[in-house]
Design an enzyme around this catalytic site. Structure first.
Site, PDB file in Angstrom:
ATOM      1  N   ASP A 105      39.362  50.700 -35.397  1.00  0.00           N
ATOM      2  CA  ASP A 105      38.540  51.223 -36.490  1.00  0.00           C
ATOM      3  C   ASP A 105      39.399  52.059 -37.419  1.00  0.00           C
ATOM      4  OD1 ASP A 105      36.550  50.068 -35.117  1.00  0.00           O
ATOM      5  OD2 ASP A 105      35.384  51.901 -34.747  1.00  0.00           O
ATOM      6  N   SER A 162       5.776  31.101 -46.068  1.00  0.00           N
ATOM      7  CA  SER A 162       5.884  31.398 -44.646  1.00  0.00           C
ATOM      8  C   SER A 162       5.599  30.104 -43.896  1.00  0.00           C
ATOM      9  CB  SER A 162       4.966  32.545 -44.261  1.00  0.00           C
ATOM     10  OG  SER A 162       3.709  32.048 -43.998  1.00  0.00           O
ATOM     11  N   LYS A 173      13.726  31.778 -33.828  1.00  0.00           N
ATOM     12  CA  LYS A 173      12.943  32.463 -34.846  1.00  0.00           C
ATOM     13  C   LYS A 173      13.295  33.943 -34.745  1.00  0.00           C
ATOM     14  CE  LYS A 173       8.243  32.948 -36.656  1.00  0.00           C
ATOM     15  NZ  LYS A 173       8.544  34.229 -37.224  1.00  0.00           N
ATOM     16  N   ARG A 183      11.076  39.214 -49.193  1.00  0.00           N
ATOM     17  CA  ARG A 183      10.125  38.136 -49.400  1.00  0.00           C
ATOM     18  C   ARG A 183       8.931  38.581 -50.242  1.00  0.00           C
ATOM     19  NH1 ARG A 183       6.148  34.372 -47.268  1.00  0.00           N
ATOM     20  NH2 ARG A 183       4.913  35.989 -46.307  1.00  0.00           N
ATOM     21  N   GLU A 212      17.465  36.212 -42.186  1.00  0.00           N
ATOM     22  CA  GLU A 212      16.699  37.317 -41.625  1.00  0.00           C
ATOM     23  C   GLU A 212      17.592  38.535 -41.410  1.00  0.00           C
ATOM     24  OE1 GLU A 212      13.655  36.157 -41.310  1.00  0.00           O
ATOM     25  OE2 GLU A 212      12.570  37.428 -39.878  1.00  0.00           O
ATOM     26  N   LYS A 239      12.168  22.341 -37.608  1.00  0.00           N
ATOM     27  CA  LYS A 239      12.221  21.740 -38.931  1.00  0.00           C
ATOM     28  C   LYS A 239      12.524  20.256 -38.779  1.00  0.00           C
ATOM     29  CE  LYS A 239      13.991  26.115 -40.602  1.00  0.00           C
ATOM     30  NZ  LYS A 239      15.182  26.938 -40.770  1.00  0.00           N
ATOM     31  N   CYS A 272      14.782  72.276 -12.255  1.00  0.00           N
ATOM     32  CA  CYS A 272      15.437  73.483 -11.735  1.00  0.00           C
ATOM     33  C   CYS A 272      14.630  74.754 -11.946  1.00  0.00           C
ATOM     34  CB  CYS A 272      16.821  73.642 -12.358  1.00  0.00           C
ATOM     35  SG  CYS A 272      16.735  74.140 -14.093  1.00  0.00           S
ATOM     36  N   CYS A 319      16.160  72.207 -21.448  1.00  0.00           N
ATOM     37  CA  CYS A 319      16.326  73.114 -20.323  1.00  0.00           C
ATOM     38  C   CYS A 319      17.590  73.925 -20.614  1.00  0.00           C
ATOM     39  CB  CYS A 319      16.489  72.300 -19.038  1.00  0.00           C
ATOM     40  SG  CYS A 319      17.198  73.243 -17.688  1.00  0.00           S
TER      41      CYS A 319
END
Ligand code: IVH
Length: 679
Positions: free
Chosen positions: A42, A91, A124, A145, A187, A303, A422, A437
């Site tokens: 990183d 949809s 999906k 959408r 998505e 599909k 405790c 605590c």
């Protein structure tokens, strides 16, 4: 060389360097965020980004629209603008049973007059759909959408999602026969891990608790401030490619393949199916396997694979006839909350947990559910005795969605005034939601902190699980993590479920953990807000646990990404005598992790912080930084009042201006060498 000519040459060189940096950054973003297979640290990635930012700050005219630096930087807006979709985002019709799928298959066969239909089955994804528009290979717009006809323009937010490419590779577009302008639909979602992490963070800071990964993904995209989106770990899965509003290939599977080549994240788990019975097999097999996926799927999308056949079948008023969504039964159930108990975590946080009347949810018996914190209980309006709706998503602990019926003899829950483990006092820090605590030696905290210390990403002590830790703490053998290192074989072998051999193995694992690098040891201490990444950054700036323990908040804040909250938490941790004692004991036991440590050549720069900007002539900035550290100095990525020297090379960035503004000492490379005693 005349000055103007020189500047021109510099400019050309800068442009070239910027282009190379962008290429590298794009490549590493792809490896990290799309393929999950990073090749550099990183920190190394951040350095590339820093350098690019520096060049772009010095030469704003060199910024390109698809530059990786444009991911974050949008400012909060007043509201969203609505955008009309070029092609409606319809949809899908849903099928809740295999028979409903067979009915749909019959309609497809009748509608097309064909029997041999090739279907494509895909996951999906359970998130929110987004349309991404590219022009000349650059991402120009991201739209939700909405109602299907118009959506909200969320471009700045979408750009922060690292698996969404901002710029296409021209050669690859050509190879895939896709023009520079196209639309991708897919998505946006959050992995289970990112979702749990987010809620854990929200638990601590009192932010909104999200019900499930989908809601948290949606909530993270539909915010006006893109810097919030940037903090949330969102992913994007592509499932549709449109060119001029049409599917560009003869088969949908070719689109999925092209998307993948274009470096979008697309699932590999789709399958071509010969007829509906094969589709059903696919649905069945993923119903069990889906639990293991990193993200949630709530069904299978089917599909018709042939684009020509899709066009022939067309649409009803609201959905395509050539596709359908098979939905897995919801993993929701209603049950009664018999009690609410409290668990004490590693940092002493008290977490309320609902004890449920056991109930089957998607094949698993559920009897507990986390309630996160007191605010969440209040939001739900939950009392003991109420009937609630719970949802279980994969392996995630189930979540209470809402109260569906108030119990007849319901009873309000109150946080205990004393720690249930405790007996010490419980405190609610002002401005925080969490109750804690106060006893650092609380056995519950001890057990949790030992488990965290031994965890895979921390000291990685295999075999030190809950059952063993319980016994070690309960028998008094281990009071803190340092005690692990003085355990004797006989003591360990005497524990329940421990054989001679496993005792030996455990001790060997403990011994081996002494060699873990500093970053892991820092993470293993379990300091609040210090996750793996922060630990890594700290290890790059401090050379031992002792040095970290001595650091002031000011010094800590010089570490990239460490803000006042994290710095204060670290200082707090080490100001606790018990914690200092643990560090000392660890050292005595031989746990002396050091950063991949440089030889200290002198302490000439001790206590001094340097910032480098612009290109140096005799060495790279990395090399110069190394020299500073070899002489006991520190590096920082940004200029502040606390910076001692800013060393300026050719074409310095905004850091140079900042240094002038703040009156920080400015050196050129020769001045730096002089300071070092080289000249
Ligand atoms: S295709 C016109 N494929 O499910 C066809 N949708 O219930 C449009 N979804 O709005 C959708 N995974 O948000 C398609 N592999 C996938 C999908 C998928 C999830 C979502 C999408 C859509 C909704 C329909």
């Amino acid at each position: 060389m005349a000055k103007a000519e020189m500047a021109k040459k510099d400019k050309a060189a800068m442009r070239k360097e910027a282009e190379e940096l962008r290429e590298k950054i794009r490549h590493h973003e792809y490896l990290y965020y799309v393929l999950d297979a990073p090749e550099i640290s990183d920190a190394a990635f951040d350095r590339l980004m820093e350098r690019l930012k520096e060049i772009e700050a010095a030469h704003p005219d060199l910024v390109t629209p698809g530059s990786p630096t444009t991911r974050v930087g949008g400012t909060p807006r007043e509201g969203f603008t609505t955008v009309r979709h070029a092609r409606p985002m319809l949809s899908l019709d849903n099928a809740f049973s295999y028979d409903a799928l067979r009915d749909w298959d019959r309609r497809v066969r009748e509608g097309s007059g064909r029997e041999d239909i090739e279907y494509i089955a895909e996951h999906k994804f359970d998130g929110l759909s987004i349309s991404l528009q590219y022009e000349d290979g650059v991402l120009v717009r991201g739209v939700t959408r909405g109602d299907g006809t118009t959506g909200e323009d969320v471009t700045p937010n979408v750009k922060t999602v690292r698996s969404i490419p901002l710029q296409m590779d021209a050669a690859m577009l050509k190879k895939c026969k896709v023009p520079g302008s196209f639309e991708v639909r897919g998505e946006i979602l959050m992995t289970r891990k990112a979702f749990e992490e987010l809620n854990r963070q929200q638990e601590e800071t009192g932010g909104k608790i999200f019900v499930n990964a989908r809601n948290s993904a949606a909530g993270s995209i539909r915010v006006l401030d893109p810097s919030i989106t940037a903090q949330r770990k969102l992913d994007f899965f592509a499932y549709f490619l449109y060119v001029d509003g049409k599917a560009p290939f003869a088969k949908h599977s070719e689109s999925l393949e092209a998307l993948k080549k274009l470096r979008f994240r697309a699932s590999d788990d789709w399958q071509l199916c010969d007829g509906i019975e094969e589709v059903i097999k696919y649905c069945e097999s993923w119903d069990t396997k889906r639990e293991k996926l990193a993200y949630e799927i709530d069904g299978v999308v089917l599909k018709v694979n042939s684009t020509a056949l899709q066009n022939e079948l067309g649409f009803t008023a609201k959905a395509p006839r050539w596709a359908i969504a098979f939905k897995y039964p919801a993993r929701q159930e209603t049950t009664v909350v018999n009690d609410i108990i409290v668990q004490v975590g590693r940092t002493g946080t008290l977490t309320p947990v609902a004890v449920l009347e056991p109930v089957q949810v998607g094949g698993v018996t559920v009897s507990r559910s986390t309630l996160h914190n007191m605010d969440e209980i209040e939001r739900l309006g939950l009392c003991i005795g109420d009937t609630v709706l719970i949802e279980r998503a994969g392996e995630v602990i189930p979540h209470v969605l809402k109260v569906v019926k108030e119990g007849k003899s319901r009873r309000a829950f109150h946080m205990p005034k004393k720690c249930p483990v405790c007996g010490s006092a419980v405190h609610r820090v002002e401005g925080e939601v969490a109750y804690r605590c106060v006893n650092a030696a609380c056995p519950a905290q001890r057990k949790e902190s030992i488990l965290h210390f031994a965890a895979r990403h921390a000291m990685d002590i295999d075999g030190l699980g809950e059952k063993i830790v319980d016994q070690l703490v309960d028998t008094g053998l281990v009071k803190d993590v340092a005690d692990l290192y003085s355990l004797e074989r006989k003591e360990v072998a005497a524990l329940e479920r421990m054989a001679e051999k496993s005792a030996q193995n455990l001790l060997e694992e403990i011994e081996a953990s002494k060699k873990q690098p500093l970053s892991r040891a820092i993470y293993a201490l379990g300091i609040q807000f210090v996750g793996e990444r922060t630990a890594q950054l700290l290890a790059e700036n401090f050379s031992s646990l002792e040095e970290l323990a001595e650091a002031s908040a000011e010094e800590l804040e010089k570490v990239p990404e460490v803000g006042p909250k994290v710095a204060a938490s670290i200082v707090d941790f080490f100001s606790e005598p018990a914690n200092r004692k643990v560090i000392k004991k660890l050292r005595e036991a031989g746990v002396r992790p050091t950063a991949e440590k440089r030889e200290l050549k002198s302490d000439k720069f001790a206590g001094k912080t340097f910032v480098f900007t612009g290109a140096l002539e005799h060495r790279s900035r990395e090399e110069a930084g190394e020299i500073v550290q070899q002489h006991g100095g520190k590096l920082s990525g940004s200029v502040s009042k606390k910076t001692d020297y800013v060393v300026v090379g050719a074409d310095p960035g905004s850091k140079y201006d900042k240094a002038k503004e703040l009156g920080v000492s400015i050196l050129d490379e020769a001045g730096f060498e002089k300071l070092l005693g080289l000249k």
